[in-house]
Scaffold this motif. Structure first.
Motif, PDB file in Angstrom:
ATOM      1  N   LEU A 188       0.811  -1.213   0.000  1.00 40.12           N
ATOM      2  CA  LEU A 188       0.000   0.000   0.000  1.00 40.12           C
ATOM      3  C   LEU A 188       0.848   1.268   0.000  1.00 40.12           C
ATOM      4  CD1 LEU A 188      -2.706  -0.953   2.656  1.00 40.12           C
ATOM      5  CD2 LEU A 188      -2.749  -1.363   0.189  1.00 40.12           C
ATOM      6  N   ARG A 189       2.147   1.141   0.081  1.00 43.69           N
ATOM      7  CA  ARG A 189       3.001   2.315   0.201  1.00 43.69           C
ATOM      8  C   ARG A 189       3.134   3.049  -1.128  1.00 43.69           C
ATOM      9  NH1 ARG A 189       7.864  -0.923   2.963  1.00 43.69           N
ATOM     10  NH2 ARG A 189       7.188  -2.319   1.288  1.00 43.69           N
ATOM     11  N   GLU A 190       3.569   4.306  -1.008  1.00 41.95           N
ATOM     12  CA  GLU A 190       3.689   5.171  -2.184  1.00 41.95           C
ATOM     13  C   GLU A 190       4.753   4.637  -3.138  1.00 41.95           C
ATOM     14  OE1 GLU A 190       5.219   9.723  -3.128  1.00 41.95           O
ATOM     15  OE2 GLU A 190       4.100   9.322  -1.275  1.00 41.95           O
ATOM     16  N   ARG A 191       4.414   4.702  -4.434  1.00 44.67           N
ATOM     17  CA  ARG A 191       5.348   4.274  -5.477  1.00 44.67           C
ATOM     18  C   ARG A 191       5.400   5.324  -6.579  1.00 44.67           C
ATOM     19  NH1 ARG A 191       3.586  -1.280  -7.677  1.00 44.67           N
ATOM     20  NH2 ARG A 191       1.497  -0.587  -7.064  1.00 44.67           N
ATOM     21  N   LEU A 192       6.403   5.218  -7.440  1.00 46.30           N
ATOM     22  CA  LEU A 192       6.583   6.143  -8.557  1.00 46.30           C
ATOM     23  C   LEU A 192       6.454   5.396  -9.879  1.00 46.30           C
ATOM     24  CD1 LEU A 192       9.635   8.263  -7.327  1.00 46.30           C
ATOM     25  CD2 LEU A 192       7.216   8.893  -7.242  1.00 46.30           C
ATOM     26  N   LEU A 193       5.856   6.078 -10.848  1.00 48.50           N
ATOM     27  CA  LEU A 193       5.732   5.523 -12.198  1.00 48.50           C
ATOM     28  C   LEU A 193       6.167   6.604 -13.181  1.00 48.50           C
ATOM     29  CD1 LEU A 193       4.847   3.156 -13.961  1.00 48.50           C
ATOM     30  CD2 LEU A 193       2.570   4.168 -14.046  1.00 48.50           C
ATOM     31  N   HIS A 194       7.089   6.250 -14.086  1.00 47.52           N
ATOM     32  CA  HIS A 194       7.630   7.208 -15.048  1.00 47.52           C
ATOM     33  C   HIS A 194       7.257   6.788 -16.461  1.00 47.52           C
ATOM     34  CE1 HIS A 194      10.048   8.927 -11.825  1.00 47.52           C
ATOM     35  NE2 HIS A 194      10.465   7.713 -11.536  1.00 47.52           N
ATOM     36  N   ALA A 214       4.466  10.160 -12.007  1.00 42.82           N
ATOM     37  CA  ALA A 214       3.302  10.125 -11.115  1.00 42.82           C
ATOM     38  C   ALA A 214       3.675   9.371  -9.846  1.00 42.82           C
ATOM     39  CB  ALA A 214       2.114   9.461 -11.795  1.00 42.82           C
ATOM     40  N   ALA A 215       3.236   9.893  -8.712  1.00 38.29           N
ATOM     41  CA  ALA A 215       3.364   9.211  -7.418  1.00 38.29           C
ATOM     42  C   ALA A 215       1.985   8.689  -7.043  1.00 38.29           C
ATOM     43  CB  ALA A 215       3.894  10.169  -6.357  1.00 38.29           C
ATOM     44  N   PHE A 216       1.894   7.396  -6.739  1.00 34.76           N
ATOM     45  CA  PHE A 216       0.591   6.798  -6.466  1.00 34.76           C
ATOM     46  C   PHE A 216       0.721   5.747  -5.372  1.00 34.76           C
ATOM     47  CE2 PHE A 216       2.610   3.921  -9.338  1.00 34.76           C
ATOM     48  CZ  PHE A 216       2.111   2.671  -9.043  1.00 34.76           C
ATOM     49  N   THR A 230      -3.123  -6.027 -13.858  1.00 34.11           N
ATOM     50  CA  THR A 230      -1.826  -5.338 -13.883  1.00 34.11           C
ATOM     51  C   THR A 230      -2.086  -3.838 -13.718  1.00 34.11           C
ATOM     52  OG1 THR A 230      -1.947  -5.259 -16.294  1.00 34.11           O
ATOM     53  CG2 THR A 230      -0.705  -7.078 -15.301  1.00 34.11           C
ATOM     54  N   PRO A 231      -2.285  -3.371 -12.481  1.00 35.33           N
ATOM     55  CA  PRO A 231      -2.645  -1.953 -12.267  1.00 35.33           C
ATOM     56  C   PRO A 231      -1.584  -0.976 -12.753  1.00 35.33           C
ATOM     57  CG  PRO A 231      -2.078  -3.029 -10.192  1.00 35.33           C
ATOM     58  CD  PRO A 231      -2.175  -4.104 -11.218  1.00 35.33           C
ATOM     59  N   ASP A 232      -0.310  -1.329 -12.646  1.00 37.39           N
ATOM     60  CA  ASP A 232       0.741  -0.423 -13.108  1.00 37.39           C
ATOM     61  C   ASP A 232       0.626  -0.175 -14.610  1.00 37.39           C
ATOM     62  OD1 ASP A 232       1.458  -0.766 -10.501  1.00 37.39           O
ATOM     63  OD2 ASP A 232       3.585  -1.052 -10.897  1.00 37.39           O
ATOM     64  N   ASP A 233       0.324  -1.213 -15.365  1.00 43.32           N
ATOM     65  CA  ASP A 233       0.170  -1.049 -16.814  1.00 43.32           C
ATOM     66  C   ASP A 233      -1.043  -0.184 -17.143  1.00 43.32           C
ATOM     67  OD1 ASP A 233       2.374  -2.636 -17.113  1.00 43.32           O
ATOM     68  OD2 ASP A 233       1.254  -4.460 -17.600  1.00 43.32           O
ATOM     69  N   ILE A 234      -2.115  -0.346 -16.382  1.00 43.59           N
ATOM     70  CA  ILE A 234      -3.313   0.469 -16.613  1.00 43.59           C
ATOM     71  C   ILE A 234      -3.013   1.942 -16.348  1.00 43.59           C
ATOM     72  CG2 ILE A 234      -5.647   0.935 -15.768  1.00 43.59           C
ATOM     73  CD1 ILE A 234      -5.962  -2.042 -15.289  1.00 43.59           C
ATOM     74  N   LEU A 235      -2.312   2.229 -15.269  1.00 42.98           N
ATOM     75  CA  LEU A 235      -1.958   3.610 -14.955  1.00 42.98           C
ATOM     76  C   LEU A 235      -0.995   4.171 -16.002  1.00 42.98           C
ATOM     77  CD1 LEU A 235      -2.218   5.952 -12.980  1.00 42.98           C
ATOM     78  CD2 LEU A 235      -0.333   4.979 -11.663  1.00 42.98           C
ATOM     79  N   TYR A 236      -0.073   3.374 -16.454  1.00 48.60           N
ATOM     80  CA  TYR A 236       0.879   3.803 -17.493  1.00 48.60           C
ATOM     81  C   TYR A 236       0.129   4.189 -18.770  1.00 48.60           C
ATOM     82  CZ  TYR A 236       5.178   3.700 -20.295  1.00 48.60           C
ATOM     83  OH  TYR A 236       6.242   4.033 -21.099  1.00 48.60           O
ATOM     84  N   VAL A 281      -3.749   8.656  -7.156  1.00 55.20           N
ATOM     85  CA  VAL A 281      -2.616   9.428  -7.667  1.00 55.20           C
ATOM     86  C   VAL A 281      -2.363  10.580  -6.712  1.00 55.20           C
ATOM     87  CG1 VAL A 281      -1.712  10.787  -9.584  1.00 55.20           C
ATOM     88  CG2 VAL A 281      -3.126   8.781 -10.037  1.00 55.20           C
ATOM     89  N   LEU A 282      -1.205  10.593  -6.089  1.00 53.78           N
ATOM     90  CA  LEU A 282      -0.863  11.620  -5.109  1.00 53.78           C
ATOM     91  C   LEU A 282      -0.281  12.860  -5.763  1.00 53.78           C
ATOM     92  CD1 LEU A 282       0.797   9.246  -2.490  1.00 53.78           C
ATOM     93  CD2 LEU A 282      -1.565  10.037  -2.553  1.00 53.78           C
ATOM     94  N   ARG A 283       0.607  12.686  -6.719  1.00 51.49           N
ATOM     95  CA  ARG A 283       1.236  13.805  -7.415  1.00 51.49           C
ATOM     96  C   ARG A 283       1.439  13.429  -8.875  1.00 51.49           C
ATOM     97  NH1 ARG A 283       3.807  13.000  -2.852  1.00 51.49           N
ATOM     98  NH2 ARG A 283       5.503  11.894  -3.880  1.00 51.49           N
ATOM     99  N   PHE A 284       1.406  14.468  -9.719  1.00 56.16           N
ATOM    100  CA  PHE A 284       1.612  14.238 -11.149  1.00 56.16           C
ATOM    101  C   PHE A 284       2.339  15.447 -11.715  1.00 56.16           C
ATOM    102  CE2 PHE A 284       0.730  14.295 -15.627  1.00 56.16           C
ATOM    103  CZ  PHE A 284       0.740  12.964 -15.984  1.00 56.16           C
ATOM    104  N   GLY A 285       3.283  15.232 -12.608  1.00 58.17           N
ATOM    105  CA  GLY A 285       4.012  16.346 -13.171  1.00 58.17           C
ATOM    106  C   GLY A 285       4.626  16.013 -14.516  1.00 58.17           C
TER     107      GLY A 285
END
Length: 375
Positions: A188-194, A214-216, A230-236, A281-285
């Protein structure tokens, strides 16, 4: 043919007497005299040093209950054998025979308890107490499963393919004898996706590359498990599509001028898609906007021209202000002759302050007319 026979049985063995191949007698440690005239006699020796034995079922009725324990386990039954207090063997379905002739030391020369004991395991329950480290290697993976979730993680428990519970951080175990149970750890901890090097085209047909970050974190573990594989792929993918849509609706100048606004729009769109699969999604830039080499050079030239134009405007403005100031000064001097004389005296004063020596050059005949006065 045998009429008389002497049989010696050791301390860690037992013997069976077969008369005409029929089990007849069970022999304990010691010396035994056998008399079977006109019979065929065969001695079968069995070691008792190991708890488990595979005795022929025809011999079992001869062994007293104090020396042998027979356990019959059904399809969903399991048992654990202990030898001298230590886990020895995990028993599954079927019939098992265990020697109980070995005894533990006791006081006053009394026979102690058997060195071998059997504990039946209730595997019909779904939840199980986590097994000790000395027992765990004996239990096959088909009968038992466990998972450990550290702080910031949860465990999803599936029973026969269906999500049964979301368990908190800790060590969890389950019996898988009568049902199929799976335990999955979700972080459940915060992760980063680029998203790096994403090529998009602006409204004015300029191709550029974007680097997004994105931090999620997982906000709803149950929804994540049920909806997304595969939630990471969906967010990507959501980040890619949102970037294409936002950039395609703007020109390059609009994109560069409103970069923060575009990032906010992307954040909203990506957050909506992420929430649908249990993510937050906590942060996006937008980390970088990379232009092609020729476009970058052209843009630099445009910026340079703009800056030069701005510099020229500033210079003209300053020149105009200076000219206006001179014109006003000239007007004042023209209207006030006394002011002109004062300006001349100030000039002479400044000039005299810079002169150290004065050299006079007189022409011919000028000497008699020179008059020096002492002030």
């Amino acid at each position: 043919m045998s009429f008389f026979m002497r049989v010696d049985v050791g301390q860690h063995e037992r013997a069976f007497v077969l008369v005409d191949e029929q089990p007849t007698r069970y022999l304990t440690p010691g010396r035994h005299r056998l008399t079977y005239p006109f019979k065929s006699v065969r001695i079968v020796r069995v070691a008792t040093g190991m708890p488990l034995t595979d005795l022929d079922t025809a011999l079992l009725p001869l062994v007293p209950e104090s020396d042998l324990q027979v356990i019959t386990l059904g399809a969903d039954d399991r048992a654990l054998v202990f030898h001298r207090g230590r886990p020895y063997k995990w028993l599954g379905r079927g019939q098992h025979a265990l020697w109980t002739v070995e005894r533990l030391p006791a006081r006053d020369r009394e026979p102690g308890a058997p060195a071998v004991s059997v504990e039946r395991i209730d595997t019909l329950r779904l939840e199980a107490e986590p097994l000790r480290d000395d027992i765990r290697p004996l239990v096959p993976a088909s009968d038992y499963t466990e998972a450990t979730a550290t702080e910031g993680c949860v465990v999803l428990r599936y029973v026969d393919g269906a999500l049964d519970a979301v368990l908190p951080a800790g060590r969890h175990a389950a019996w898988t004898v009568s049902r199929k149970v799976q335990l999955a750890v979700i972080d459940l901890r915060e992760r980063l996706l680029h998203v790096t090097g994403q090529e998009v085209m602006t409204k004015d047909r300029v191709t550029l590359r974007l680097n997004l970050s994105a931090a999620f974190r997982v906000a709803d573990a149950r929804r994540l498990a049920v909806v997304a594989r595969t939630p990471d792929d969906i967010l990507y993918l959501a980040m890619q599509l949102a970037a294409r849509e936002a950039v395609a609706a703007r020109t390059l100048d609009e994109l560069l001028a409103a970069r923060d606004e575009v990032a906010a729009v992307l954040h909203t769109q990506v957050a909506e898609r992420a929430a649908a699969v249990g993510l937050e999604v906590l942060r996006f830039g937008i980390k970088d906007v990379v232009l092609p080499g020729d476009m970058k050079e052209l843009l630099n030239r445009v910026i340079q021209a703009q800056k030069e134009a701005e510099a020229n405007v500033i210079m003209r403005r300053e020149e105009t202000a200076a000219t206006r100031s001179l014109a006003q000064t000239a007007k004042v001097l023209a209207e006030n002759p006394l002011m002109v004389r004062l300006k001349e005296l100030e000039a002479y004063k400044d000039l005299a302050a810079k002169v150290g020596q004065v050299h006079l050059v007189l022409g011919e005949g000028a000497m008699p007319t020179l008059q020096l006065k002492q002030g």
